[in-house]
Scaffold this motif. Structure first.
Motif, PDB file in Angstrom:
ATOM      1  N   LYS A  25       0.819  -1.220   0.000  1.00  0.00           N
ATOM      2  CA  LYS A  25       0.000   0.000   0.000  1.00  0.00           C
ATOM      3  C   LYS A  25       0.850   1.266   0.000  1.00  0.00           C
ATOM      4  CE  LYS A  25      -4.255  -1.785   1.834  1.00  0.00           C
ATOM      5  NZ  LYS A  25      -5.394  -1.528   2.672  1.00  0.00           N
ATOM      6  N   LEU A  85       2.097   1.731  -3.554  1.00  0.00           N
ATOM      7  CA  LEU A  85       1.027   2.191  -4.445  1.00  0.00           C
ATOM      8  C   LEU A  85       0.667   3.643  -4.165  1.00  0.00           C
ATOM      9  CD1 LEU A  85      -1.214  -0.993  -4.412  1.00  0.00           C
ATOM     10  CD2 LEU A  85       0.107  -0.095  -6.337  1.00  0.00           C
ATOM     11  N   ARG A  86       0.697   4.023  -2.897  1.00  0.00           N
ATOM     12  CA  ARG A  86       0.437   5.425  -2.541  1.00  0.00           C
ATOM     13  C   ARG A  86       1.527   6.315  -3.136  1.00  0.00           C
ATOM     14  NH1 ARG A  86      -0.033   4.847   2.749  1.00  0.00           N
ATOM     15  NH2 ARG A  86      -2.242   4.371   2.582  1.00  0.00           N
ATOM     16  N   ALA A 112       1.001   6.731  -6.860  1.00  0.00           N
ATOM     17  CA  ALA A 112      -0.074   7.681  -7.146  1.00  0.00           C
ATOM     18  C   ALA A 112       0.417   9.115  -6.987  1.00  0.00           C
ATOM     19  CB  ALA A 112      -1.270   7.416  -6.240  1.00  0.00           C
ATOM     20  N   GLY A 115      -4.983   7.683  -4.520  1.00  0.00           N
ATOM     21  CA  GLY A 115      -3.883   7.002  -3.858  1.00  0.00           C
ATOM     22  C   GLY A 115      -3.881   7.214  -2.361  1.00  0.00           C
ATOM     23  N   PRO A 160      -5.292   3.178  -1.650  1.00  0.00           N
ATOM     24  CA  PRO A 160      -4.151   2.813  -2.490  1.00  0.00           C
ATOM     25  C   PRO A 160      -4.239   1.394  -3.054  1.00  0.00           C
ATOM     26  CG  PRO A 160      -3.494   2.881  -0.193  1.00  0.00           C
ATOM     27  CD  PRO A 160      -4.892   3.398  -0.262  1.00  0.00           C
ATOM     28  N   TYR A 170      -1.898   0.891 -11.876  1.00  0.00           N
ATOM     29  CA  TYR A 170      -0.442   0.755 -11.771  1.00  0.00           C
ATOM     30  C   TYR A 170       0.061  -0.317 -12.736  1.00  0.00           C
ATOM     31  CZ  TYR A 170       3.850  -1.280  -9.887  1.00  0.00           C
ATOM     32  OH  TYR A 170       5.098  -1.824  -9.753  1.00  0.00           O
TER      33      TYR A 170
END
Length: 135
Positions: free
Chosen positions: A10, A13-14, A17, A55, A59, A66
């Motif tokens: 996470k 992914l954050r 973003a 995000g 996320p 992604y």
């Protein structure tokens, strides 16, 4: 050969973003309009805000975007790398080799000599004082 897309947690992914949103805002919302003398577009800032908020809030749900983005990156890499390397070869390496051959230079001493036992050249002896301060 299939490329493996790295799995992100996470936090990753954050971060993806936020980086994506920053690039969209800076490149399409600021830099390109200034370079081309256009007005300030609203769309890149909206897209950047939506992706950044997405995000931040969720996320885990940005993972398909992604993966799509990474696949697009792999495709672009497969196209642009050979093109860029070809341009560099034909604008730098090929003309240099052509000029060297036209001038009959042999910087690496490739010419065949059947009378020579070995092409090895003995290195010159290095003075010990060179090792006192090598840099």
């Amino acid at each position: 050969m299939k490329k493996i897309i790295p799995e992100l947690d996470k936090k990753g992914l954050r971060r993806f973003a936020w980086v994506f949103a920053t690039i969209v805002a800076v490149l399409f919302g600021t830099l390109l309009p200034v370079l081309f003398g256009r007005g300030w577009p609203v769309t890149p800032w909206v897209v950047a805000g939506v992706v950044a908020l997405w995000g931040l809030v969720s996320p885990g749900s940005i993972r398909p975007f992604y993966r799509l983005w990474m696949r697009l990156g792999f495709v672009m890499n497969a196209i642009t790398s050979p093109v860029i390397l070809g341009i560099v070869f034909y604008t730098v390496v090929f003309p240099y080799g052509l000029i060297v051959r036209l001038l009959s230079k042999d910087p690496m001493r490739y010419k065949w000599d059947p009378n020579v036992d070995s092409y090895r050249r003995i290195s010159p002896a290095v003075d010990v004082s060179h090792m006192e301060r090598p840099f």
